[in-house]
Design a protein around this motif. Structure first.
Motif, PDB file in Angstrom:
ATOM      1  N   UNK A  98      99.335 -56.922  47.909  1.00  0.00           N
ATOM      2  CA  UNK A  98      98.038 -57.043  47.235  1.00  0.00           C
ATOM      3  C   UNK A  98      97.748 -58.540  47.084  1.00  0.00           C
ATOM      4  N   UNK A  99      96.731 -58.988  47.786  1.00  0.00           N
ATOM      5  CA  UNK A  99      96.346 -60.403  47.758  1.00  0.00           C
ATOM      6  C   UNK A  99      95.258 -60.600  46.705  1.00  0.00           C
ATOM      7  N   UNK A 100      95.444 -61.608  45.878  1.00  0.00           N
ATOM      8  CA  UNK A 100      94.450 -61.932  44.861  1.00  0.00           C
ATOM      9  C   UNK A 100      93.909 -63.343  45.121  1.00  0.00           C
ATOM     10  N   UNK A 101      92.585 -63.433  45.239  1.00  0.00           N
ATOM     11  CA  UNK A 101      91.923 -64.713  45.473  1.00  0.00           C
ATOM     12  C   UNK A 101      90.933 -64.988  44.350  1.00  0.00           C
ATOM     13  N   UNK A 102      90.853 -66.234  43.958  1.00  0.00           N
ATOM     14  CA  UNK A 102      89.832 -66.657  42.994  1.00  0.00           C
ATOM     15  C   UNK A 102      89.339 -68.029  43.429  1.00  0.00           C
ATOM     16  N   UNK A 103      88.012 -68.172  43.523  1.00  0.00           N
ATOM     17  CA  UNK A 103      87.484 -69.466  43.926  1.00  0.00           C
ATOM     18  C   UNK A 103      86.331 -69.891  43.020  1.00  0.00           C
ATOM     19  N   UNK A 119      78.706 -75.082  47.207  1.00  0.00           N
ATOM     20  CA  UNK A 119      79.961 -75.268  47.935  1.00  0.00           C
ATOM     21  C   UNK A 119      81.147 -74.925  47.044  1.00  0.00           C
ATOM     22  N   UNK A 120      82.230 -74.484  47.658  1.00  0.00           N
ATOM     23  CA  UNK A 120      83.418 -74.136  46.892  1.00  0.00           C
ATOM     24  C   UNK A 120      84.160 -75.405  46.498  1.00  0.00           C
ATOM     25  N   UNK A 121      84.619 -75.449  45.269  1.00  0.00           N
ATOM     26  CA  UNK A 121      85.322 -76.637  44.781  1.00  0.00           C
ATOM     27  C   UNK A 121      86.816 -76.396  44.614  1.00  0.00           C
ATOM     28  N   UNK A 122      87.304 -75.229  44.943  1.00  0.00           N
ATOM     29  CA  UNK A 122      88.726 -74.940  44.857  1.00  0.00           C
ATOM     30  C   UNK A 122      88.973 -73.443  44.831  1.00  0.00           C
ATOM     31  N   UNK A 123      90.226 -73.053  45.079  1.00  0.00           N
ATOM     32  CA  UNK A 123      90.563 -71.628  45.055  1.00  0.00           C
ATOM     33  C   UNK A 123      92.015 -71.460  44.643  1.00  0.00           C
ATOM     34  N   UNK A 124      92.340 -70.261  44.231  1.00  0.00           N
ATOM     35  CA  UNK A 124      93.704 -69.921  43.827  1.00  0.00           C
ATOM     36  C   UNK A 124      94.148 -68.708  44.636  1.00  0.00           C
ATOM     37  N   UNK A 161      79.949 -73.694  35.815  1.00  0.00           N
ATOM     38  CA  UNK A 161      80.538 -73.357  37.104  1.00  0.00           C
ATOM     39  C   UNK A 161      81.001 -71.896  37.102  1.00  0.00           C
ATOM     40  N   UNK A 162      80.721 -71.208  38.178  1.00  0.00           N
ATOM     41  CA  UNK A 162      81.060 -69.791  38.293  1.00  0.00           C
ATOM     42  C   UNK A 162      82.304 -69.586  39.155  1.00  0.00           C
ATOM     43  N   UNK A 163      83.027 -68.516  38.837  1.00  0.00           N
ATOM     44  CA  UNK A 163      84.229 -68.162  39.596  1.00  0.00           C
ATOM     45  C   UNK A 163      84.068 -66.765  40.183  1.00  0.00           C
ATOM     46  N   UNK A 164      84.633 -66.591  41.361  1.00  0.00           N
ATOM     47  CA  UNK A 164      84.585 -65.295  42.055  1.00  0.00           C
ATOM     48  C   UNK A 164      86.011 -64.825  42.264  1.00  0.00           C
ATOM     49  N   UNK A 165      86.257 -63.559  41.957  1.00  0.00           N
ATOM     50  CA  UNK A 165      87.593 -62.984  42.140  1.00  0.00           C
ATOM     51  C   UNK A 165      87.520 -61.865  43.180  1.00  0.00           C
ATOM     52  N   UNK A 166      88.541 -61.824  44.017  1.00  0.00           N
ATOM     53  CA  UNK A 166      88.620 -60.808  45.066  1.00  0.00           C
ATOM     54  C   UNK A 166      90.064 -60.355  45.198  1.00  0.00           C
ATOM     55  N   UNK A 167      90.264 -59.053  45.170  1.00  0.00           N
ATOM     56  CA  UNK A 167      91.607 -58.494  45.297  1.00  0.00           C
ATOM     57  C   UNK A 167      91.585 -57.410  46.367  1.00  0.00           C
ATOM     58  N   UNK A 168      92.568 -57.420  47.243  1.00  0.00           N
ATOM     59  CA  UNK A 168      92.628 -56.417  48.308  1.00  0.00           C
ATOM     60  C   UNK A 168      94.076 -56.247  48.774  1.00  0.00           C
TER      61      UNK A 168
END
Length: 401
Positions: free
Chosen positions: A340-345, A352-357, A388-395
């Motif tokens: 299970x990969x978890x991404x947050x940017x 433009x994206x300023x970073x991700x985890x 600043x807004x953050x987006x989370x994605x898990x799959x």
């Protein structure tokens, strides 16, 4: 001997050639003193579609110092102006070519050029008729005069062949196809197969950078025709192919054009949105067809608030990049399967994206992490104000891809 053949022979001089030179300044420095060889190099440079259009026109004007080449310089200019859609300048160049051939006593070649000029007049009439018919939701059957015009335009195709003017010939095929698309009999279906065949022929016969504008028009017409038949995947692919043609700019030297990932038009974006509602993933079809994907630059949109629906739209458009990272990671034997990969940017106010985890931690500093860094550098969101807004994605990445 036809004009096209004469043109080929006249440019096939075995002496010095411009080679890969793409600017008039570079060419001028390499020109020989001999007038005949000088004119041959200038014409060959002008007949190549790699230099910028303005430099090609400068070369044609310079070639006219050598009188035996004046007529052919006007012929090449007519083709160049036609590719640029400068109909008035093309007509003047054709008239000058006919006059120059007549002055040189080359009556047959003059007649060839006059036939082309007449064919251009037929095409101009055809364009007006098609545009008028396309304004009707249900165009009437073709009148006798419109049928006669269609036949006249079809017959005129051979005139452009005599000038080796493939771009103008393809433009005529495009407008004939558009006429056919409006010519359904009362209560009957449009001849979609015939229209698509005509458009495919126009695209295939129109090569090089000079033909990009005509290919774009033909592909847009193909997209509209397929959309009308409910084939949203085909319509989207045709529209995306047109987007690629829109990136070709003959006003610039070929070597100075840089590729961009942000070529997707609003028309393609909308078609892909509608296709997605039917379970069709544009990115997959595009990757399969072209070997890569184009993206829409959402950062060009007006500044507003951060909209979750737009976030979903952005992710749908750029998702192919993330999927490619997964496939590359599996090939590189990165331990990503059954995970299970978890991404947050973080999305900056400029879109433009300023970073991700990235989690789990074992995936960091791997080739997958490096691929994500490159992918996220491409992402573009609409600009917005506020925090600043953050987006989370898990799959979950399965065992088979």
């Amino acid at each position: 001997m036809g004009v096209a053949l004469a043109l080929v022979l006249s440019l096939a001089a075995p002496s010095a050639s411009p080679g890969d030179v793409e600017t008039f300044g570079e060419l001028k420095a390499a020109l020989p003193a001999d007038k005949a060889r000088r004119a041959a190099m200038l014409l060959r440079f002008a007949d190549s579609d790699r230099p910028a259009r303005a430099d090609r026109l400068r070369a044609l004007r310079a070639a006219r110092d050598h009188k035996p080449k004046r007529a052919l310089s006007f012929v090449i200019e007519a083709r160049l102006q036609g590719a640029a859609g400068a109909n008035g300048a093309r007509a003047r160049a054709l008239a000058a070519a006919a006059a120059a051939f007549a002055k040189d006593g080359q009556v047959a070649r003059k007649e060839h050029v006059l036939r082309v000029k007449k064919a251009d007049d037929v095409l101009a009439r055809l364009v007006k008729v098609v545009l008028a018919r396309e304004k009707h939701a249900a165009p009437p059957a073709l009148s006798q005069s419109e049928q006669a015009l269609s036949a006249e335009a079809t017959e005129a195709l051979t005139a452009w062949d005599a000038l080796d003017d493939r771009t103008q010939r393809a433009r005529a095929q495009l407008w004939l196809a558009r006429l056919r698309a409006t010519a359904a009999p009362p209560g009957g279906p449009v001849d979609v197969a015939g229209g698509l065949a005509d458009l495919a022929s126009a695209v295939a016969s129109c090569k090089g950078r000079d033909g990009a504008a005509v290919r774009l028009e033909a592909l847009r017409a193909r997209s509209r025709l397929l959309e009308g038949q409910g084939d949203l995947e085909g319509a989207a692919l045709a529209s995306l192919a047109a987007d690629r043609e829109a990136a070709v700019d003959p006003r610039q030297p070929a070597s100075r054009q840089t590729a961009s990932r942000y070529l997707k038009s609003t028309a393609s974006l909308e078609l892909c949105r509608r296709a997605r509602a039917q379970g069709i993933v544009c990115g997959k079809a595009e990757q399969r067809t072209f070997g890569d994907t184009l993206h829409y630059d959402f950062s060009r949109e007006p500044r507003g608030t951060f909209d979750p629906e737009v976030n979903a739209e952005v992710l749908a458009d750029y998702d192919t990049l993330l999927q490619q990272c997964i496939r590359d990671a599996v090939r590189a034997k990165v331990p990503i399967t059954q995970t299970v990969v978890e991404l947050e940017w973080a999305v900056g106010n400029d879109g433009r994206l300023s970073g991700y985890d990235l989690r789990p931690l074992r995936l960091r500093n791997t080739s997958y992490d490096a691929c994500l860094r490159e992918a996220f550098a491409v992402f573009r969101y609409p600009p917005y104000g506020g925090e600043m807004q953050h987006v989370r994605l898990s799959f979950e990445v399965g065992g088979e891809l």
